[in-house]
Scaffold this motif. Structure first.
Motif, PDB file in Angstrom:
ATOM      1  N   HIS A  63       6.873 -36.312 -10.198  1.00 28.21           N
ATOM      2  CA  HIS A  63       8.273 -36.361  -9.991  1.00 28.21           C
ATOM      3  C   HIS A  63       8.930 -37.110  -8.578  1.00 28.21           C
ATOM      4  O   HIS A  63       8.289 -36.844  -7.727  1.00 28.21           O
ATOM      5  CB  HIS A  63       8.766 -34.899  -9.825  1.00 28.21           C
ATOM      6  CG  HIS A  63      10.097 -34.566  -9.424  1.00 28.21           C
ATOM      7  ND1 HIS A  63      10.560 -33.647 -10.622  1.00 28.21           N
ATOM      8  CD2 HIS A  63      11.110 -35.211  -8.987  1.00 28.21           C
ATOM      9  CE1 HIS A  63      11.989 -33.747 -10.248  1.00 28.21           C
ATOM     10  NE2 HIS A  63      12.161 -34.637  -9.374  1.00 28.21           N
ATOM     11  N   HIS A  65      11.647 -40.346  -7.287  1.00 28.33           N
ATOM     12  CA  HIS A  65      13.097 -40.931  -7.621  1.00 28.33           C
ATOM     13  C   HIS A  65      12.797 -42.421  -7.100  1.00 28.33           C
ATOM     14  O   HIS A  65      12.907 -42.765  -5.670  1.00 28.33           O
ATOM     15  CB  HIS A  65      14.316 -40.513  -6.969  1.00 28.33           C
ATOM     16  CG  HIS A  65      14.361 -38.821  -7.571  1.00 28.33           C
ATOM     17  ND1 HIS A  65      15.151 -38.755  -8.316  1.00 28.33           N
ATOM     18  CD2 HIS A  65      13.712 -37.888  -7.099  1.00 28.33           C
ATOM     19  CE1 HIS A  65      15.449 -37.424  -8.700  1.00 28.33           C
ATOM     20  NE2 HIS A  65      14.379 -36.897  -7.651  1.00 28.33           N
ATOM     21  N   ASP A 434       8.750 -35.422  -5.412  1.00 25.03           N
ATOM     22  CA  ASP A 434       9.968 -35.559  -5.438  1.00 25.03           C
ATOM     23  C   ASP A 434      10.520 -36.488  -4.201  1.00 25.03           C
ATOM     24  O   ASP A 434      11.642 -36.267  -3.808  1.00 25.03           O
ATOM     25  CB  ASP A 434      10.823 -34.150  -5.133  1.00 25.03           C
ATOM     26  CG  ASP A 434      12.148 -33.977  -5.744  1.00 25.03           C
ATOM     27  OD1 ASP A 434      12.584 -34.914  -6.296  1.00 25.03           O
ATOM     28  OD2 ASP A 434      12.906 -32.861  -5.646  1.00 25.03           O
TER      29      ASP A 434
END
Ligand SMILES: [Zn+2]
Length: 539
Positions: A63, A65, A434
């Motif tokens: 996970h 970005h 994240d």
């Protein structure tokens, strides 16, 4: 053909868990074993003595970005102890910038900086930095710096001018343009006033994003990552495709699709797994709720100290099932952000319906997942396992959030970040960070997973809810085989075995994560990283 020998190899292959040599032909592993057997078998292989180094399967962050992380690296790090240090860093950066180029930064906090300037000095408001601080070092470049809290921004005169902000500009709704006693704009923009400047900062184009990603990728290799699951949007996907087409993508990427583009994906007939071993389509990503910190994670019972607040549920299970059904019709798996126990409950209800739907329609059971799974109601603890749902969790969130979780959820935190409970229920764990919310360094995640402690040792030697601690083998699987399973690639990724992709990392001989002190993980780095049989990083 390469033959690495004199190594300490952890294969994660139950059929052959350890060895001292590994043979790689182009992008695949062809043999793992002992040097005295393999050296005579492959006399023509290019031999490399690993000096007793530890070889492990490369790690995947399930996970992340990538666009936001990569672009964040191009911002000046303004998280400094003093304003002077922040200005010094900016000055360094500005020296290398072209005239007119935007200088972006993040992380300042006036509360930790030195004593506020004496009254009467400068034109600002006591304690806050000013536009003129920046004008002195950046007369020709617009500068825009977001505060660590993200509730305030600091701009110079060039940036304010481009945004058309003058002393006459009214405050926007829910925002404030800070002004001094004479009504002059100081350079500080609070809350929504930041958009006045943000809206005039040019968006990076695809090539710029691709360049930033290429730089980010080399940082990820040094951290031991050989793959990621990306949760950014269209321009992230476009930049990744461009890197791939140009032969610059050397990271295995699983690309998720935002749920608001499900209709288009459905129209197009796009399925999970489309692509190749470098860049492939993952799942459709939906959001069920918010987050713990701002009390927007959807809960069955109120937040402690906020008695009327149970958070925000974006949709109910019915609505999510409709998305899931549409996705299933074209062979797309689902993945849903769910933090609060109520949000997780609704997602599980939807997944229960979706499993029944797949079954009735003789569709394959897709690899659906829940992102975060931060807290579960006791009645829901067994349901991920029963429904075969992947728990995509971020171990570092547990140690970052533990004091907040205790304060706002109280005793409910017993079933928060409860990865051992999930593992015991047969759930596949896919670990990540994240990033850029947290550092993408997987060793920090591994440390959190096995200790439930912060780097500073808090909350105690035994850790927070220590029953949830994992063994190193379990945690390593969470960063390797778990993500590989989520990507439908577990037959060729996540272990070091014949026919598997040669994605591996090398640690110094003294740094075996399976035998070292857990706190040694905090400083561990890959000393060499191989992806698809190619060394992409060597110290
Ligand atoms: Zn995220």
């Amino acid at each position: 053909m390469k033959l690495l020998y004199n190594a300490h190899i952890h294969t994660q292959d139950p059929a052959y868990p350890a060895g001292s040599a590994i043979v790689i032909d182009r992008e695949r592993i062809i043999a793992v074993g002992e040097a005295n057997n393999l050296l005579p078998q492959y006399p023509n292989a290019e031999k490399q003595n690993m000096d007793g180094g530890v070889i492990l399967p490369g790690l995947t962050d399930a996970h992340l970005h990538l666009r936001n992380y990569a672009l964040g690296l191009q911002k000046v790090d303004c998280e400094t102890d003093t304003k002077e240090e922040c200005l010094r860093r900016l000055e360094e950066w500005i020296k290398k910038a072209k005239p007119g180029e935007w200088i972006l930064g993040h992380g300042w906090n006036q509360n930790v900086w030195d004593s506020p300037r004496p009254l009467g000095e400068g034109s600002g408001v006591r304690g806050w930095p000013t536009a003129s601080d920046l004008d002195a070092i950046a007369p020709n470049n617009p500068v825009y710096l977001t505060a660590k809290s993200l509730h305030a921004s600091w701009a110079n005169t060039a940036a304010l001018k481009l945004a058309g902000i003058t002393s006459q500009t009214p405050n926007p709704q829910n925002g404030q343009i800070q002004r001094d006693e004479e009504g002059n704009v100081t350079g500080i923009l609070l809350e929504t006033a930041a958009y006045l400047v943000e809206s005039v900062i040019p968006e990076p184009d695809i090539d710029e994003i691709a360049d930033a990603m290429e730089k980010a990728q080399s940082i990820l290799w040094k951290l031991g990552l050989t793959g990621i699951h990306d949760f950014d949007r269209r321009d992230s996907f476009m930049a990744l495709q461009r890197l791939h087409a140009q032969g610059r993508l050397k990271l295995r990427v699983l690309k998720n699709i935002p749920v608001d583009l499900l209709d288009q994906a459905h129209e197009l007939g796009l399925s999970s797994g489309f692509g190749d071993d470098w860049l492939r389509i993952g799942s459709v990503k939906a959001f069920m709720d918010g987050a713990l910190g701002p009390h927007t994670a959807a809960m069955f019972q109120p937040y402690i100290g906020d008695e009327n607040n149970r958070g925000i549920l974006n949709m109910d299970g019915e609505e999510l099932f409709e998305h899931g059904r549409k996705a299933a019709q074209v062979g797309l798996a689902m993945t849903v952000h769910a933090i609060g126990d109520r949000a997780n409950h609704e997602v599980l209800n939807a997944y229960e319906q979706l499993r029944a739907y797949e079954n009735e329609n003789h569709m394959p059971a897709r690899r659906h997942r829940i992102e975060h799974v931060q807290v579960l109601h006791p009645d829901d603890v067994h349901r991920l396992g029963k429904l075969n749902i992947i728990a995509s969790m971020q171990p570092i969130h547990a140690t970052s959030d533990m004091f907040m979780a205790d304060a706002f959820w109280g005793e409910r935190a017993r079933l928060a970040y409860a990865w051992r409970t999930q593992l015991e229920n047969g759930v596949v764990l896919a670990f990540g960070s994240d990033a850029p919310v947290e550092s993408p360094n997987p060793f920090l995640g591994l440390h959190a997973a096995v200790t439930r402690r912060r780097a500073d040792g808090s909350p105690s030697a035994d850790g927070w809810y220590p029953a949830q601690k994992l063994t190193m083998a379990e945690a390593w699987e969470g960063f390797t085989l778990g993500p590989a399973y989520a990507a439908n690639m577990e037959n060729r990724l996540g272990r070091l075995a014949p026919n598997y992709l040669a994605d591996l990392i090398v640690l110094d001989a003294s740094q075996d994560p399976f035998t070292c002190n857990a706190d040694d993980l905090l400083a561990m780095r890959s000393s060499a990283t191989m992806i698809g049989g190619e060394w992409v990083w060597q110290a």
